[in-house]
Design a protein around this motif. Structure first.
Motif, mmCIF file in Angstrom:
data_model
loop_
_atom_site.group_PDB
_atom_site.id
_atom_site.type_symbol
_atom_site.label_atom_id
_atom_site.label_comp_id
_atom_site.label_asym_id
_atom_site.label_seq_id
_atom_site.Cartn_x
_atom_site.Cartn_y
_atom_site.Cartn_z
ATOM 1 N N GLY A 1 0.817 -1.214 0.000
ATOM 2 C CA GLY A 1 0.000 0.000 0.000
ATOM 3 C C GLY A 1 0.846 1.257 0.000
ATOM 4 O O GLY A 1 0.546 2.224 -0.731
ATOM 5 N N THR A 2 1.910 1.273 0.802
ATOM 6 C CA THR A 2 2.797 2.444 0.841
ATOM 7 C C THR A 2 3.469 2.669 -0.514
ATOM 8 O O THR A 2 3.570 3.802 -0.996
ATOM 9 N N VAL B 1 2.385 1.780 -3.474
ATOM 10 C CA VAL B 1 1.414 2.224 -4.485
ATOM 11 C C VAL B 1 1.038 3.690 -4.278
ATOM 12 O O VAL B 1 1.036 4.485 -5.226
ATOM 13 N N TRP B 2 0.749 4.073 -3.026
ATOM 14 C CA TRP B 2 0.293 5.452 -2.840
ATOM 15 C C TRP B 2 1.426 6.454 -3.023
ATOM 16 O O TRP B 2 1.198 7.559 -3.535
ATOM 17 N N LEU B 3 2.650 6.076 -2.659
ATOM 18 C CA LEU B 3 3.780 6.964 -2.920
ATOM 19 C C LEU B 3 4.020 7.109 -4.423
ATOM 20 O O LEU B 3 4.264 8.213 -4.922
ATOM 21 N N VAL C 1 1.832 6.612 -6.925
ATOM 22 C CA VAL C 1 0.727 7.349 -7.550
ATOM 23 C C VAL C 1 0.789 8.824 -7.175
ATOM 24 O O VAL C 1 0.611 9.708 -8.022
ATOM 25 N N GLY C 2 1.037 9.106 -5.882
ATOM 26 C CA GLY C 2 1.131 10.503 -5.452
ATOM 27 C C GLY C 2 2.260 11.237 -6.113
ATOM 28 O O GLY C 2 2.108 12.393 -6.557
ATOM 29 N N TRP D 1 5.747 12.121 3.680
ATOM 30 C CA TRP D 1 5.645 13.356 2.895
ATOM 31 C C TRP D 1 7.018 13.827 2.431
ATOM 32 O O TRP D 1 7.144 14.415 1.348
ATOM 33 N N LEU E 1 7.806 11.669 -0.499
ATOM 34 C CA LEU E 1 7.003 12.132 -1.635
ATOM 35 C C LEU E 1 7.601 13.390 -2.249
ATOM 36 O O LEU E 1 7.699 13.510 -3.482
ATOM 37 N N THR F 1 8.693 0.429 1.656
ATOM 38 C CA THR F 1 8.176 0.114 0.332
ATOM 39 C C THR F 1 8.607 -1.305 -0.038
ATOM 40 O O THR F 1 9.363 -1.945 0.696
#
Length: 271
Positions: free
Chosen positions: A56-57, A59-61, A63-64, A142, A145, A226
């Motif tokens: 999950g981490t 994927v969201w990193l 995509v973000g 963050w 990111l 990750t």
């Protein structure tokens, strides 16, 4: 000599350098060191909370960071391509040089600025007399990111600048002469021409972010795990090579699938 013989040397090299190690990883994932069934390691890894959290981490990193790179890259490419200012060509050439920088170099630069003992915290302490500065976000998701957006944005800008260089400026002049505002020109004229380049650059950034290891490692974000970091932890820190290979196979499968998507999109975009 038959023409097919010329293909033998590169195929042999590819098999030894890439396919053989990959086959070993897959084999190791199917042969747990402690015995058991072929897919026991997969079942164990998939059932673990750490793997699901890392997936999950990741994927969201990814995509973000991709969304951030698309937005920032499009805005910066617009300025460089259509807003005349001194040194615009030099900035465009610097982007090409930037693409060759290693990711950890950008992360180190951010650490020098926003790290715990970085310049921003140092200035804050000098001005306020506080023992610590307020900037500690680099060790959080963050911060990772921000570092990924900073590093990967030029990978979106490069195909955009190439697309903008082929855009017929007469269309912009006609739209402007008809009273269209800049925002409308961007939305109705420039953006449709830029969509293939945005798709190609975004697909590439997404694939690269899914496999990024150096940025997460050098930011020191201990709570950010990750898939690449999980492979490192399982193999190096825990010596659980079967689990590490399982995670690696999953990461490879996701990356290959997205790379195939990138190739399709980039071919349609002419990149």
């Amino acid at each position: 000599m038959p023409a097919w013989l010329w293909a033998v040397p590169p195929v042999v090299v590819l098999a030894l350098v890439f396919l053989y190690p990959l086959a070993l990883v897959v084999q190791q994932s199917l042969t747990p060191e402690n015995g058991g069934g072929a897919f026991d390691a997969y079942a164990s890894v998939f059932a673990s909370h750490g793997f699901r959290e890392a997936l999950g981490t990741t994927v969201w990193l990814a995509v973000g960071a991709t969304v951030g790179c698309l937005v920032l890259g499009f805005a910066l490419a617009l300025v460089i391509a259509f807003v005349p200012f001194p040194g615009a060509k030099g900035v465009a050439k610097f982007i090409d040089v930037f693409l060759s920088f290693p990711s950890f170099l950008i992360t180190l630069a951010l650490l020098f600025i926003y790290g715990t003992v970085g310049m921003a915290n140092g200035v804050w302490s000098d001005l306020t007399g506080a023992a610590d500065g307020p900037f500690h976000f680099l060790a959080t998701p963050w911060g990772v990111l921000l570092a990924e957006i900073t590093y990967f944005t030029p990978f979106v800008m490069r195909p955009l600048l190439a697309a903008f260089s082929q855009l017929d400026t007469a269309q912009l002049e006609v739209a402007s002469s008809l009273g269209a505002r800049p925002a409308r020109i961007i939305r109705r004229v420039i953006l449709p021409e830029a969509l293939p380049a945005l798709a190609a650059g975004g697909s590439l950034v997404l694939v690269m972010c899914l496999n990024e290891f150096g940025i997460v490692l050098f930011t020191g974000a201990k709570d950010v795990t990750t898939l690449p970091m999980l492979v490192y932890g399982k193999a190096i820190l825990e010596s659980d090579y079967s689990a590490a290979c399982v995670v690696a196979v999953v990461n490879i499968a996701i990356s290959v699938g997205l790379f195939g998507l990138y190739r399709v999109v980039s071919k349609r975009a002419g990149a």
